[in-house]
Design an enzyme around this catalytic site. Structure first.
Site, PDB file in Angstrom:
ATOM      1  N   LYS A  47       0.727  -1.219   0.046  1.00 25.94           N
ATOM      2  CA  LYS A  47      -0.038  -0.156   0.014  1.00 25.94           C
ATOM      3  C   LYS A  47       1.027   1.271   0.023  1.00 25.94           C
ATOM      4  O   LYS A  47       2.207   1.288   0.192  1.00 25.94           O
ATOM      5  CB  LYS A  47      -1.007   0.021   1.354  1.00 25.94           C
ATOM      6  CG  LYS A  47      -1.951  -1.204   1.180  1.00 25.94           C
ATOM      7  CD  LYS A  47      -2.660  -1.224   2.480  1.00 25.94           C
ATOM      8  CE  LYS A  47      -3.774  -2.249   2.407  1.00 25.94           C
ATOM      9  NZ  LYS A  47      -4.614  -2.033   3.630  1.00 25.94           N
ATOM     10  N   TYR A  87     -11.736  -3.036  -4.388  1.00 23.91           N
ATOM     11  CA  TYR A  87     -12.174  -3.491  -2.852  1.00 23.91           C
ATOM     12  C   TYR A  87     -13.626  -3.415  -2.598  1.00 23.91           C
ATOM     13  O   TYR A  87     -14.362  -3.297  -1.646  1.00 23.91           O
ATOM     14  CB  TYR A  87     -11.573  -2.287  -1.839  1.00 23.91           C
ATOM     15  CG  TYR A  87     -10.372  -2.433  -1.382  1.00 23.91           C
ATOM     16  CD1 TYR A  87     -10.001  -3.511  -0.674  1.00 23.91           C
ATOM     17  CD2 TYR A  87      -9.240  -1.638  -1.787  1.00 23.91           C
ATOM     18  CE1 TYR A  87      -8.600  -3.732  -0.166  1.00 23.91           C
ATOM     19  CE2 TYR A  87      -8.146  -1.703  -1.119  1.00 23.91           C
ATOM     20  CZ  TYR A  87      -7.644  -2.632  -0.492  1.00 23.91           C
ATOM     21  OH  TYR A  87      -6.222  -2.887   0.048  1.00 23.91           O
ATOM     22  N   PHE A  95     -16.087   1.777   6.376  1.00 21.18           N
ATOM     23  CA  PHE A  95     -14.793   2.329   6.330  1.00 21.18           C
ATOM     24  C   PHE A  95     -14.310   2.509   4.684  1.00 21.18           C
ATOM     25  O   PHE A  95     -13.185   2.804   4.270  1.00 21.18           O
ATOM     26  CB  PHE A  95     -13.886   1.473   6.802  1.00 21.18           C
ATOM     27  CG  PHE A  95     -13.597   0.001   6.428  1.00 21.18           C
ATOM     28  CD1 PHE A  95     -13.238  -0.394   5.368  1.00 21.18           C
ATOM     29  CD2 PHE A  95     -14.294  -0.933   7.315  1.00 21.18           C
ATOM     30  CE1 PHE A  95     -13.149  -1.981   4.845  1.00 21.18           C
ATOM     31  CE2 PHE A  95     -14.498  -2.301   6.899  1.00 21.18           C
ATOM     32  CZ  PHE A  95     -13.733  -2.874   5.855  1.00 21.18           C
ATOM     33  N   ARG A 123      -1.453 -14.948   4.026  1.00 19.35           N
ATOM     34  CA  ARG A 123      -2.247 -14.167   5.157  1.00 19.35           C
ATOM     35  C   ARG A 123      -1.343 -14.373   6.413  1.00 19.35           C
ATOM     36  O   ARG A 123      -1.432 -13.340   7.156  1.00 19.35           O
ATOM     37  CB  ARG A 123      -3.571 -14.823   5.344  1.00 19.35           C
ATOM     38  CG  ARG A 123      -4.650 -14.732   4.098  1.00 19.35           C
ATOM     39  CD  ARG A 123      -5.014 -13.265   3.912  1.00 19.35           C
ATOM     40  NE  ARG A 123      -5.785 -12.410   4.790  1.00 19.35           N
ATOM     41  CZ  ARG A 123      -6.219 -11.377   5.123  1.00 19.35           C
ATOM     42  NH1 ARG A 123      -5.960 -10.729   3.779  1.00 19.35           N
ATOM     43  NH2 ARG A 123      -7.047 -11.073   5.867  1.00 19.35           N
ATOM     44  N   THR A 129      -5.307  -7.779  10.340  1.00 15.32           N
ATOM     45  CA  THR A 129      -5.596  -6.357   9.783  1.00 15.32           C
ATOM     46  C   THR A 129      -4.987  -5.271  10.963  1.00 15.32           C
ATOM     47  O   THR A 129      -4.419  -4.328  10.436  1.00 15.32           O
ATOM     48  CB  THR A 129      -7.083  -6.161   9.560  1.00 15.32           C
ATOM     49  OG1 THR A 129      -7.727  -7.194   8.721  1.00 15.32           O
ATOM     50  CG2 THR A 129      -7.322  -4.843   8.899  1.00 15.32           C
ATOM     51  N   ARG A 140       2.470  -6.921   9.015  1.00 17.74           N
ATOM     52  CA  ARG A 140       1.623  -5.683   9.636  1.00 17.74           C
ATOM     53  C   ARG A 140       2.221  -5.427  11.009  1.00 17.74           C
ATOM     54  O   ARG A 140       2.238  -4.472  11.604  1.00 17.74           O
ATOM     55  CB  ARG A 140       0.429  -6.116   9.641  1.00 17.74           C
ATOM     56  CG  ARG A 140      -0.387  -5.965   8.364  1.00 17.74           C
ATOM     57  CD  ARG A 140      -1.651  -6.536   8.220  1.00 17.74           C
ATOM     58  NE  ARG A 140      -2.055  -6.138   6.821  1.00 17.74           N
ATOM     59  CZ  ARG A 140      -3.566  -6.721   6.452  1.00 17.74           C
ATOM     60  NH1 ARG A 140      -4.119  -7.471   7.190  1.00 17.74           N
ATOM     61  NH2 ARG A 140      -3.891  -6.304   5.204  1.00 17.74           N
ATOM     62  N   ASN A 150      -1.840  -0.310   7.081  1.00 19.97           N
ATOM     63  CA  ASN A 150      -1.430  -1.707   7.552  1.00 19.97           C
ATOM     64  C   ASN A 150      -0.309  -2.127   6.405  1.00 19.97           C
ATOM     65  O   ASN A 150       0.060  -3.317   6.691  1.00 19.97           O
ATOM     66  CB  ASN A 150      -2.235  -2.404   8.066  1.00 19.97           C
ATOM     67  CG  ASN A 150      -3.159  -3.059   6.989  1.00 19.97           C
ATOM     68  OD1 ASN A 150      -3.117  -2.782   5.827  1.00 19.97           O
ATOM     69  ND2 ASN A 150      -4.454  -3.481   7.383  1.00 19.97           N
ATOM     70  N   HIS A 153      -1.846  -5.419   1.776  1.00 17.82           N
ATOM     71  CA  HIS A 153      -3.195  -6.070   1.323  1.00 17.82           C
ATOM     72  C   HIS A 153      -2.820  -7.509   0.794  1.00 17.82           C
ATOM     73  O   HIS A 153      -1.737  -7.721   0.178  1.00 17.82           O
ATOM     74  CB  HIS A 153      -3.737  -5.423   0.413  1.00 17.82           C
ATOM     75  CG  HIS A 153      -4.939  -6.221  -0.320  1.00 17.82           C
ATOM     76  ND1 HIS A 153      -6.196  -6.367   0.370  1.00 17.82           N
ATOM     77  CD2 HIS A 153      -4.926  -7.146  -1.276  1.00 17.82           C
ATOM     78  CE1 HIS A 153      -7.105  -7.224  -0.211  1.00 17.82           C
ATOM     79  NE2 HIS A 153      -6.472  -7.609  -1.367  1.00 17.82           N
ATOM     80  N   GLU A 164      -9.097  -9.822  -7.767  1.00 21.06           N
ATOM     81  CA  GLU A 164      -8.115  -8.780  -7.791  1.00 21.06           C
ATOM     82  C   GLU A 164      -7.259  -8.984  -8.731  1.00 21.06           C
ATOM     83  O   GLU A 164      -6.672  -7.865  -9.447  1.00 21.06           O
ATOM     84  CB  GLU A 164      -7.732  -8.922  -6.274  1.00 21.06           C
ATOM     85  CG  GLU A 164      -8.666  -8.832  -5.124  1.00 21.06           C
ATOM     86  CD  GLU A 164      -7.963  -8.939  -3.909  1.00 21.06           C
ATOM     87  OE1 GLU A 164      -8.705  -8.735  -2.755  1.00 21.06           O
ATOM     88  OE2 GLU A 164      -6.997  -9.524  -3.559  1.00 21.06           O
TER      89      GLU A 164
END
Length: 172
Positions: A47, A87, A95, A123, A129, A140, A150, A153, A164
């Site tokens: 990000k 998203y 959010f 993950r 998150t 993270r 964070n 993604h 995605e």
């Protein structure tokens, strides 16, 4: 001095088809069988906060160290429209607008990783998150600034990974 070898266009550094697809296009189709099982693809996004802080390399290296293979890579700035599409599963969440504004606020690095159980493995490397709740040593926990900022993604399932991938790299 050792001369550079001529590597065909689209070939990886080892001369085989691989990491460098044309214009960031993934180099192989998912679903190939490996000695461990069926290989799947998943999307990772470094990000804007991660790119700005120079964390792209360390983030990508963590996935390779976890045994995943990088098969697609590109840097881009998402338009708000593309961010909304990326998203879209969160569109009804409170959010959502802030997330879209944030992820389209600067450059991101989109990566496509391949390997058996890739979604789960990514993950695990990423962590929860909320960086304050992420397991020690996860990306993270190490680099996340807040729930929104964070750093990385990762797709949350194989279906979202396919969606995605289509948004960021084009149809499979």
């Amino acid at each position: 001095m050792t001369p550079y070898r001529d590597v065909p266009s689209g070939a990886g550094l080892d001369g085989r088809a691989g990491l460098r697809g044309e214009a960031g296009v993934p180099s192989e189709q998912p679903g190939r069988t490996t000695e461990v099982g069926v290989s799947v693809r998943t999307v990772v996004l470094v990000k804007p906060d991660g790119v700005e802080r120079g964390l792209t390399g360390v983030c990508l290296a963590a996935f390779e160290e976890a045994g995943l293979r990088l098969v697609g890579l590109k840097m881009l700035t998402l338009s708000p429209e593309t961010a909304r599409e990326f998203y879209r599963t969160h569109r009804d969440e409170p959010f959502f607008d802030g997330l879209v504004a944030y992820v389209s606020s600067g450059p991101v690095v989109a990566a496509l990783f391949d390997g058996p159980d890739a979604v789960r493995r990514v993950r695990e490397v990423i962590g929860a998150t909320d960086p304050a709740q992420a397991a020690p040593g996860t990306l993270r926990a190490l680099y996340g600034l807040s729930v929104q900022r964070n750093t990385v993604h990762g797709s949350d399932g194989e279906e979202s990974a396919r969606q995605e991938e289509a948004v960021l790299f084009g149809p499979c």
